[in-house]
Design an enzyme around this catalytic site. Structure first.
Site, PDB file in Angstrom:
ATOM      1  N   HIS A   1       0.836  -1.211   0.000  1.00 57.86           N
ATOM      2  CA  HIS A   1       0.000   0.000   0.000  1.00 57.86           C
ATOM      3  C   HIS A   1       0.868   1.258   0.000  1.00 57.86           C
ATOM      4  CE1 HIS A   1      -3.189  -2.653   2.098  1.00 57.86           C
ATOM      5  NE2 HIS A   1      -3.684  -2.354   0.910  1.00 57.86           N
TER       6      HIS A   1
ATOM      7  N   LYS B   1     -15.248  -8.473   3.465  1.00 57.91           N
ATOM      8  CA  LYS B   1     -14.382  -8.537   4.658  1.00 57.91           C
ATOM      9  C   LYS B   1     -15.130  -7.914   5.841  1.00 57.91           C
ATOM     10  CE  LYS B   1     -10.280  -7.963   1.765  1.00 57.91           C
ATOM     11  NZ  LYS B   1      -9.217  -7.064   1.318  1.00 57.91           N
TER      12      LYS B   1
ATOM     13  N   ARG C   1      -1.943  -6.856  -8.420  1.00 54.54           N
ATOM     14  CA  ARG C   1      -0.796  -7.735  -8.138  1.00 54.54           C
ATOM     15  C   ARG C   1      -0.705  -8.879  -9.128  1.00 54.54           C
ATOM     16  NH1 ARG C   1      -2.667  -9.202  -2.241  1.00 54.54           N
ATOM     17  NH2 ARG C   1      -4.613  -8.985  -3.401  1.00 54.54           N
TER      18      ARG C   1
ATOM     19  N   SER D   1      -2.830  -8.657   2.941  1.00 51.93           N
ATOM     20  CA  SER D   1      -3.183  -8.392   4.337  1.00 51.93           C
ATOM     21  C   SER D   1      -3.635  -9.682   5.017  1.00 51.93           C
ATOM     22  CB  SER D   1      -4.261  -7.313   4.407  1.00 51.93           C
ATOM     23  OG  SER D   1      -3.770  -6.110   3.859  1.00 51.93           O
TER      24      SER D   1
HETATM   25  N1  COA Z   1       0.970  -4.484  -3.049  1.00 48.97           N
HETATM   26  C1  COA Z   1       0.682  -5.629  -2.388  1.00 48.97           C
HETATM   27  N2  COA Z   1      -0.534  -5.929  -1.897  1.00 48.97           N
HETATM   28  C2  COA Z   1      -1.514  -5.041  -2.072  1.00 48.97           C
HETATM   29  C3  COA Z   1      -1.289  -3.848  -2.722  1.00 48.97           C
HETATM   30  C4  COA Z   1       0.010  -3.580  -3.223  1.00 48.97           C
HETATM   31  N3  COA Z   1       0.298  -2.460  -3.883  1.00 48.97           N
HETATM   32  N4  COA Z   1      -2.442  -3.158  -2.748  1.00 48.97           N
HETATM   33  C5  COA Z   1      -3.354  -3.931  -2.138  1.00 48.97           C
HETATM   34  N5  COA Z   1      -2.794  -5.062  -1.713  1.00 48.97           N
HETATM   35  C6  COA Z   1      -3.486  -6.178  -1.077  1.00 48.97           C
HETATM   36  C7  COA Z   1      -3.965  -5.941   0.313  1.00 48.97           C
HETATM   37  O1  COA Z   1      -3.009  -6.310   1.262  1.00 48.97           O
HETATM   38  C8  COA Z   1      -5.224  -6.797   0.367  1.00 48.97           C
HETATM   39  O2  COA Z   1      -4.941  -8.139   0.681  1.00 48.97           O
HETATM   40  P1  COA Z   1      -6.107  -9.154   1.191  1.00 48.97           P
HETATM   41  O3  COA Z   1      -7.060  -9.323   0.076  1.00 48.97           O
HETATM   42  O4  COA Z   1      -5.374 -10.381   1.555  1.00 48.97           O
HETATM   43  O5  COA Z   1      -6.765  -8.496   2.382  1.00 48.97           O
HETATM   44  C9  COA Z   1      -5.751  -6.751  -1.056  1.00 48.97           C
HETATM   45  O6  COA Z   1      -4.649  -6.404  -1.851  1.00 48.97           O
HETATM   46  C10 COA Z   1      -6.796  -5.706  -1.278  1.00 48.97           C
HETATM   47  O7  COA Z   1      -7.032  -4.985  -0.126  1.00 48.97           O
HETATM   48  P2  COA Z   1      -7.117  -3.435  -0.028  1.00 48.97           P
HETATM   49  O8  COA Z   1      -6.125  -2.775  -0.889  1.00 48.97           O
HETATM   50  O9  COA Z   1      -7.047  -3.057   1.420  1.00 48.97           O
HETATM   51  O10 COA Z   1      -8.515  -3.114  -0.648  1.00 48.97           O
HETATM   52  P3  COA Z   1      -9.881  -3.912  -0.678  1.00 48.97           P
HETATM   53  O11 COA Z   1      -9.931  -4.666  -1.953  1.00 48.97           O
HETATM   54  O12 COA Z   1     -10.140  -4.646   0.572  1.00 48.97           O
HETATM   55  O13 COA Z   1     -10.829  -2.621  -0.720  1.00 48.97           O
HETATM   56  C11 COA Z   1     -12.813  -1.376  -1.199  1.00 48.97           C
HETATM   57  C12 COA Z   1     -12.081  -2.724  -1.214  1.00 48.97           C
HETATM   58  C13 COA Z   1     -12.974  -0.828   0.222  1.00 48.97           C
HETATM   59  C14 COA Z   1     -12.082  -0.352  -2.046  1.00 48.97           C
HETATM   60  C15 COA Z   1     -14.153  -1.701  -1.874  1.00 48.97           C
HETATM   61  O14 COA Z   1     -14.740  -2.836  -1.248  1.00 48.97           O
HETATM   62  C16 COA Z   1     -15.146  -0.547  -1.763  1.00 48.97           C
HETATM   63  O15 COA Z   1     -15.073   0.388  -2.531  1.00 48.97           O
HETATM   64  N6  COA Z   1     -16.089  -0.671  -0.798  1.00 48.97           N
HETATM   65  C17 COA Z   1     -17.136   0.315  -0.603  1.00 48.97           C
HETATM   66  C18 COA Z   1     -18.478  -0.196  -1.164  1.00 48.97           C
HETATM   67  C19 COA Z   1     -18.426  -0.134  -2.661  1.00 48.97           C
HETATM   68  O16 COA Z   1     -18.488   0.918  -3.244  1.00 48.97           O
HETATM   69  N7  COA Z   1     -18.308  -1.321  -3.260  1.00 48.97           N
HETATM   70  C20 COA Z   1     -18.130  -1.444  -4.681  1.00 48.97           C
HETATM   71  C21 COA Z   1     -19.435  -1.520  -5.365  1.00 48.97           C
HETATM   72  S1  COA Z   1     -19.154  -1.564  -7.104  1.00 48.97           S
END
Ligand code: COA
Length: 160
Positions: A17, A41, A91, A128
């Site tokens: 991140h 999640k 990724r 994560s």
């Molecule tokens: N390098 C390595 N790992 C990375 C990374 C990077 N540059 N960027 C992200 N990751 C990993 C994280 O560690 C995480 O791992 P995990 O899946 O094991 O937990 C994964 O990639 C993604 O997590 P994160 O980046 O924290 O984002 P997310 O995918 O959990 O986030 C939201 C999702 C919050 C953006 C999305 O659910 C959202 O917009 N929610 C609001 C409701 C909504 O609008 N939904 C969409 C409707 S179309």
């Protein structure tokens, strides 16, 4: 001024991140790092306020980065901020498949443009969820999370 948003769950924030935050903040004028919730999640290891505090600590020296949080849909929040571009990290092909669907829906719902940044090779294996498992079994996390937060993140995950 080009403002963009980098949304995520950040449970916890990782070196991956931080790499995206560093790169995106050097390309765009202003970057919102937005802590949100994914329905996939529902139970996070770190509370919303902890995730915000961790990210604030990690970004305190970035003049053009602001940590915010949102509930509900990303498209509603971006409307409030009056921005139309989101950044997401890719990724692997599995991330790509998921992100394409989400980006398509965000475009349809709110005219949000999603830009993908390829995750840095060094951090491509970080996730994560895996970090939680590694700490649970007692291995330290210094290769995966920034040093400033490693002690707190490790202790919390090891205890639970
Ligand atoms: N390098 C390595 N790992 C990375 C990374 C990077 N540059 N960027 C992200 N990751 C990993 C994280 O560690 C995480 O791992 P995990 O899946 O094991 O937990 C994964 O990639 C993604 O997590 P994160 O980046 O924290 O984002 P997310 O995918 O959990 O986030 C939201 C999702 C919050 C953006 C999305 O659910 C959202 O917009 N929610 C609001 C409701 C909504 O609008 N939904 C969409 C409707 S179309």
């Amino acid at each position: 001024m080009k403002k963009v948003i980098f949304p995520g769950t950040f449970d916890p924030p990782t070196l991956g991140h931080m790499d995206i935050i560093q790169r995106a903040s050097s390309i765009f004028d202003y970057l919102y790092v937005a802590v949100g919730q994914s329905l996939k999640k529902p139970k996070t290891a770190f509370s919303l306020s902890e995730r915000i505090e961790l990210l604030k600590q990690l970004t305190k020296n970035f003049a053009n980065v602001e940590v915010v949080s949102f509930e509900g849909l990303l498209v509603d929040y971006t409307k409030q901020l009056n921005i139309s571009t989101a950044i997401r990290a890719i990724r692997n092909t599995s991330d790509f498949d998921n992100e394409v669907v989400q980006a398509g829906m965000n475009k349809q719902l709110g005219e949000i443009e999603t830009l993908y940044m390829a995750a840095n090779d060094k951090f491509r294996n970080i996730s994560s969820s895996l970090i939680k498992e590694i700490a649970y079994h007692g291995k330290r996390l210094s290769s995966f999370v920034p040093l400033e937060i490693e002690e707190f993140v490790f202790q919390r995950l090891y205890e639970t």
